[in-house]
Write a protein that holds these residues in place. Structure first.
Motif, PDB file in Angstrom:
ATOM      1  N   HIS A 134       8.143   8.521 -10.297  1.00 56.07           N
ATOM      2  CA  HIS A 134       9.588   8.747 -10.172  1.00 56.07           C
ATOM      3  C   HIS A 134      10.132   8.185  -8.856  1.00 56.07           C
ATOM      4  CE1 HIS A 134       8.199  12.244  -7.788  1.00 56.07           C
ATOM      5  NE2 HIS A 134       9.401  12.226  -7.240  1.00 56.07           N
ATOM      6  N   GLN A 135       9.303   8.155  -7.800  1.00 54.11           N
ATOM      7  CA  GLN A 135       9.768   7.575  -6.544  1.00 54.11           C
ATOM      8  C   GLN A 135       9.750   6.044  -6.594  1.00 54.11           C
ATOM      9  OE1 GLN A 135       7.406   9.555  -3.451  1.00 54.11           O
ATOM     10  NE2 GLN A 135       9.134  10.922  -3.067  1.00 54.11           N
ATOM     11  N   LYS A 136       8.791   5.477  -7.292  1.00 51.82           N
ATOM     12  CA  LYS A 136       8.804   4.026  -7.498  1.00 51.82           C
ATOM     13  C   LYS A 136      10.054   3.619  -8.258  1.00 51.82           C
ATOM     14  CE  LYS A 136       3.767   3.348  -7.524  1.00 51.82           C
ATOM     15  NZ  LYS A 136       2.598   2.960  -8.347  1.00 51.82           N
ATOM     16  N   SER A 137      10.408   4.385  -9.276  1.00 52.27           N
ATOM     17  CA  SER A 137      11.606   4.108 -10.063  1.00 52.27           C
ATOM     18  C   SER A 137      12.857   4.231  -9.194  1.00 52.27           C
ATOM     19  CB  SER A 137      11.686   5.074 -11.243  1.00 52.27           C
ATOM     20  OG  SER A 137      12.857   4.847 -11.995  1.00 52.27           O
ATOM     21  N   PHE A 138      12.883   5.238  -8.339  1.00 51.22           N
ATOM     22  CA  PHE A 138      14.024   5.409  -7.426  1.00 51.22           C
ATOM     23  C   PHE A 138      14.212   4.172  -6.552  1.00 51.22           C
ATOM     24  CE2 PHE A 138      14.987   6.498  -2.948  1.00 51.22           C
ATOM     25  CZ  PHE A 138      16.333   6.775  -3.083  1.00 51.22           C
ATOM     26  N   LEU A 139      13.134   3.671  -5.944  1.00 49.22           N
ATOM     27  CA  LEU A 139      13.241   2.518  -5.059  1.00 49.22           C
ATOM     28  C   LEU A 139      13.631   1.256  -5.813  1.00 49.22           C
ATOM     29  CD1 LEU A 139      10.220   2.940  -2.602  1.00 49.22           C
ATOM     30  CD2 LEU A 139      12.622   3.500  -2.216  1.00 49.22           C
ATOM     31  N   ARG A 140      13.087   1.075  -6.998  1.00 51.96           N
ATOM     32  CA  ARG A 140      13.411  -0.124  -7.776  1.00 51.96           C
ATOM     33  C   ARG A 140      14.881  -0.139  -8.186  1.00 51.96           C
ATOM     34  NH1 ARG A 140       7.898   0.440 -11.079  1.00 51.96           N
ATOM     35  NH2 ARG A 140       6.656  -1.230 -10.102  1.00 51.96           N
ATOM     36  N   SER A 141      15.404   1.013  -8.572  1.00 47.71           N
ATOM     37  CA  SER A 141      16.772   1.075  -9.078  1.00 47.71           C
ATOM     38  C   SER A 141      17.812   1.216  -7.969  1.00 47.71           C
ATOM     39  CB  SER A 141      16.920   2.250 -10.060  1.00 47.71           C
ATOM     40  OG  SER A 141      16.630   3.485  -9.417  1.00 47.71           O
ATOM     41  N   LEU A 142      17.394   1.517  -6.747  1.00 55.22           N
ATOM     42  CA  LEU A 142      18.314   1.685  -5.629  1.00 55.22           C
ATOM     43  C   LEU A 142      19.003   0.356  -5.311  1.00 55.22           C
ATOM     44  CD1 LEU A 142      19.243   3.590  -3.243  1.00 55.22           C
ATOM     45  CD2 LEU A 142      17.355   2.576  -1.924  1.00 55.22           C
ATOM     46  N   PRO A 143      20.344   0.284  -5.340  1.00 52.20           N
ATOM     47  CA  PRO A 143      21.027  -0.971  -4.984  1.00 52.20           C
ATOM     48  C   PRO A 143      20.743  -1.343  -3.535  1.00 52.20           C
ATOM     49  CG  PRO A 143      22.525   0.535  -6.122  1.00 52.20           C
ATOM     50  CD  PRO A 143      21.296   1.324  -5.769  1.00 52.20           C
ATOM     51  N   LYS A 144      20.294  -2.561  -3.327  1.00 46.72           N
ATOM     52  CA  LYS A 144      19.892  -3.002  -1.983  1.00 46.72           C
ATOM     53  C   LYS A 144      20.477  -4.379  -1.688  1.00 46.72           C
ATOM     54  CE  LYS A 144      15.591  -2.489  -3.298  1.00 46.72           C
ATOM     55  NZ  LYS A 144      15.850  -1.702  -4.526  1.00 46.72           N
ATOM     56  N   LEU A 202       9.605   3.488   4.161  1.00 43.99           N
ATOM     57  CA  LEU A 202      10.461   4.602   4.560  1.00 43.99           C
ATOM     58  C   LEU A 202      10.102   5.876   3.801  1.00 43.99           C
ATOM     59  CD1 LEU A 202      14.003   2.908   4.568  1.00 43.99           C
ATOM     60  CD2 LEU A 202      12.364   3.045   6.446  1.00 43.99           C
ATOM     61  N   LEU A 203       9.808   5.722   2.506  1.00 43.43           N
ATOM     62  CA  LEU A 203       9.664   6.877   1.624  1.00 43.43           C
ATOM     63  C   LEU A 203       8.256   7.475   1.611  1.00 43.43           C
ATOM     64  CD1 LEU A 203      10.996   8.681  -0.512  1.00 43.43           C
ATOM     65  CD2 LEU A 203      10.468   6.913  -2.228  1.00 43.43           C
ATOM     66  N   ALA A 204       7.233   6.648   1.691  1.00 41.44           N
ATOM     67  CA  ALA A 204       5.849   7.136   1.570  1.00 41.44           C
ATOM     68  C   ALA A 204       5.525   8.120   2.692  1.00 41.44           C
ATOM     69  CB  ALA A 204       4.874   5.962   1.604  1.00 41.44           C
ATOM     70  N   ARG A 205       4.618   9.021   2.386  1.00 42.67           N
ATOM     71  CA  ARG A 205       4.219  10.009   3.389  1.00 42.67           C
ATOM     72  C   ARG A 205       3.340   9.351   4.455  1.00 42.67           C
ATOM     73  NH1 ARG A 205       7.951  13.134   2.864  1.00 42.67           N
ATOM     74  NH2 ARG A 205       6.855  14.453   4.378  1.00 42.67           N
ATOM     75  N   PRO A 206       3.411   9.856   5.686  1.00 44.01           N
ATOM     76  CA  PRO A 206       2.532   9.335   6.741  1.00 44.01           C
ATOM     77  C   PRO A 206       1.065   9.503   6.350  1.00 44.01           C
ATOM     78  CG  PRO A 206       4.280  10.711   7.657  1.00 44.01           C
ATOM     79  CD  PRO A 206       4.330  10.878   6.171  1.00 44.01           C
ATOM     80  N   PRO A 207       0.175   8.615   6.769  1.00 44.56           N
ATOM     81  CA  PRO A 207       0.410   7.506   7.697  1.00 44.56           C
ATOM     82  C   PRO A 207       0.880   6.213   7.034  1.00 44.56           C
ATOM     83  CG  PRO A 207      -1.920   7.621   7.211  1.00 44.56           C
ATOM     84  CD  PRO A 207      -1.276   8.772   6.454  1.00 44.56           C
ATOM     85  N   LEU A 208       0.975   6.189   5.692  1.00 45.41           N
ATOM     86  CA  LEU A 208       1.372   4.957   5.008  1.00 45.41           C
ATOM     87  C   LEU A 208       2.863   4.678   5.154  1.00 45.41           C
ATOM     88  CD1 LEU A 208      -0.723   5.163   1.719  1.00 45.41           C
ATOM     89  CD2 LEU A 208      -1.117   3.690   3.695  1.00 45.41           C
ATOM     90  N   GLY A 209       3.653   5.717   5.369  1.00 39.68           N
ATOM     91  CA  GLY A 209       5.091   5.547   5.494  1.00 39.68           C
ATOM     92  C   GLY A 209       5.660   6.526   6.498  1.00 39.68           C
ATOM     93  N   GLN A 260       0.830  -1.201   0.000  1.00 37.21           N
ATOM     94  CA  GLN A 260       0.000   0.000   0.000  1.00 37.21           C
ATOM     95  C   GLN A 260       0.871   1.259   0.000  1.00 37.21           C
ATOM     96  OE1 GLN A 260      -2.949  -0.107   3.184  1.00 37.21           O
ATOM     97  NE2 GLN A 260      -3.089  -2.335   2.998  1.00 37.21           N
ATOM     98  N   ALA A 261       1.962   1.226   0.751  1.00 40.36           N
ATOM     99  CA  ALA A 261       2.885   2.357   0.767  1.00 40.36           C
ATOM    100  C   ALA A 261       3.513   2.552  -0.605  1.00 40.36           C
ATOM    101  CB  ALA A 261       3.970   2.140   1.824  1.00 40.36           C
ATOM    102  N   PHE A 262       3.923   1.464  -1.244  1.00 40.62           N
ATOM    103  CA  PHE A 262       4.526   1.558  -2.575  1.00 40.62           C
ATOM    104  C   PHE A 262       3.524   2.102  -3.593  1.00 40.62           C
ATOM    105  CE2 PHE A 262       5.663  -0.196  -6.737  1.00 40.62           C
ATOM    106  CZ  PHE A 262       6.968   0.256  -6.852  1.00 40.62           C
ATOM    107  N   ASP A 263       2.302   1.614  -3.545  1.00 38.63           N
ATOM    108  CA  ASP A 263       1.278   2.056  -4.506  1.00 38.63           C
ATOM    109  C   ASP A 263       0.950   3.538  -4.353  1.00 38.63           C
ATOM    110  OD1 ASP A 263       1.126  -0.485  -5.551  1.00 38.63           O
ATOM    111  OD2 ASP A 263      -0.646  -1.059  -4.407  1.00 38.63           O
ATOM    112  N   SER A 264       1.212   4.112  -3.189  1.00 43.10           N
ATOM    113  CA  SER A 264       0.908   5.525  -2.964  1.00 43.10           C
ATOM    114  C   SER A 264       1.953   6.463  -3.574  1.00 43.10           C
ATOM    115  CB  SER A 264       0.809   5.803  -1.460  1.00 43.10           C
ATOM    116  OG  SER A 264       2.096   5.822  -0.850  1.00 43.10           O
ATOM    117  N   LEU A 265       3.082   5.920  -4.009  1.00 42.73           N
ATOM    118  CA  LEU A 265       4.187   6.750  -4.490  1.00 42.73           C
ATOM    119  C   LEU A 265       3.982   7.182  -5.939  1.00 42.73           C
ATOM    120  CD1 LEU A 265       7.193   4.700  -3.064  1.00 42.73           C
ATOM    121  CD2 LEU A 265       6.178   6.764  -2.086  1.00 42.73           C
ATOM    122  N   PRO A 266       4.475   8.352  -6.299  1.00 45.18           N
ATOM    123  CA  PRO A 266       4.460   8.765  -7.702  1.00 45.18           C
ATOM    124  C   PRO A 266       5.468   7.944  -8.498  1.00 45.18           C
ATOM    125  CG  PRO A 266       5.611  10.389  -6.374  1.00 45.18           C
ATOM    126  CD  PRO A 266       5.009   9.411  -5.412  1.00 45.18           C
TER     127      PRO A 266
END
Length: 360
Positions: free
Chosen positions: A15-25, A315-322, A7-13
């Motif tokens: 460009h932020q979804k792309s940031f999280l996917r491409s972030l080395p983890k 971590l990234l989503a705005r409260p209350p989802l993140g 739900q937190a991921f789905d709330s992101l725009p």
């Protein structure tokens, strides 16, 4: 995936979804049997029923619960599902397929153009003896799948708190044997029902693992019913990382913060298991405010309906989802996963061990 993190991921725009996917983890706290994709588990259950007859009631019930969505009232409730999962993965073929599916889930792209969840993982599992294989055969099969990933994965051998000292000794001996044979075993884990076992009985065995240059990550203070004595005993083993650390007492907090022992944080796991009241009340923020090292992990993706990208979305989503963290802070958190992995720790292990013994 339909959990809180999704739900937190789905709330992101976008460009932020792309940031999280491409972030080395790096994923450093994922249990093999708790991360088997549901479609793989169902297939393995069907295969077992073809060869062994109708599914036992515990398997049917567990699959129905997982399909409907797990609703935990206590952390201990999740452990009730594992006997069914263990039954389904009790043969070499089944555990090989399950391990491969878990590694694919984390390390392979989910679709063209979409990066994998992580670029490195330390998968963990407890060697099991079944009517179809010994603990040594179990580890050999799992390692066979890990090796195929060409350095993108390593294995941590888990010790269950419910084990006898004799069984713990066997597991540690096997870990040392395979590691010395060049297999990618990088550490030992203490796991299992947090209210089980007498940890003092494991002390000399954990010393033996440390002397063999196998660093320890320990599930610690997962339940508010864990005692200060239990926590102190585990910390006396000089663990290199800690899992959850949700209910550390004041003395333990001082020791952990003073020694900068990294904490493996599993947000969805804590929320679903109700070991924290809410995301905003999670202990992650207080550790970060202290400048303490943390690693974001998934724990059991099957049980908690999550993945590593979605955990970072919390971590990234705005409260209350993140929690509403900035991208640069999330980038720094992700880097800790690589800094505190066990994969390259043996080069400096002798120096670390001398420091740990001096402190104790």
């Amino acid at each position: 995936m339909a959990g809180l993190a999704t739900q937190a991921f789905d709330s992101l725009p976008p460009h932020q979804k792309s940031f999280l996917r491409s972030l080395p983890k790096a994923e450093l706290h994922a249990h093999l049997n708790g991360c088997i994709p549901l479609d793989c588990l169902i297939k393995l259950a069907l295969d077992a029923s073809k060869s062994d007859g109708p599914q036992p009631p515990l398997v049917r019930e567990a699959l129905q619960i997982l399909k409907a969505g797990l609703n935990l009232n206590r952390i201990e409730d999740g452990f009730k599902l594992f006997p069914a999962i263990y039954h389904i993965t009790s043969t070499p073929k089944a555990i090989a397929l399950a391990t491969s599916a878990v590694l694919d889930f984390f390390l392979e792209p989910t679709s063209p153009g979409v990066p994998p969840q992580c670029v490195y993982m330390e998968l963990r599992t407890t060697p099991r003896s079944t009517p179809h294989m010994s603990r040594k055969e179990y580890l050999s099969v799992v390692l066979g799948e890990v090796v195929k990933r060409g350095g993108k994965a390593s294995l941590i051998v888990s010790i269950d708190r419910r084990m006898s000292p004799q069984d713990v000794a066997e597991c540690i001996s096997l870990a040392i044997h395979f590691r010395n044979s060049g297999q990618p075993i990088v550490g030992i884990d203490l796991c299992g029902n947090p209210l089980s076992g007498n940890m003092k009985a494991f002390h000399t065995l954990m010393d033996a693992a440390r002397d063999a240059q196998l660093p320890l990550t320990a599930h610690i203070a997962e339940s508010e019913r864990n005692t200060a004595q239990d926590t102190a005993e585990i910390l006396s083993w000089s663990p290199r990382r800690l899992g959850h650390a949700t209910f550390l007492d004041a003395d333990a907090v001082l020791k952990v913060s003073r020694e900068k022992i990294p904490i493996e944080i599993c947000l969805s796991s804590n929320l679903v298991s109700k070991t924290v009241e809410s995301l905003s009340a999670h202990h992650l923020r207080s550790w970060l405010e202290l400048g303490h090292p943390v690693i974001i992990c998934t724990d059991d993706t099957l049980l908690f309906k999550t993945n590593l990208v979605a955990e970072y979305a919390l971590l990234l989503a705005r409260p209350p989802l993140g929690l509403g963290f900035e991208e640069e802070e999330i980038r720094r958190i992700a880097q800790m996963g690589f800094r505190y992995r066990f994969h390259e720790s043996r080069k400096t292990w002798n120096a670390v061990q001398k420091i740990a013994r001096f402190k104790n």
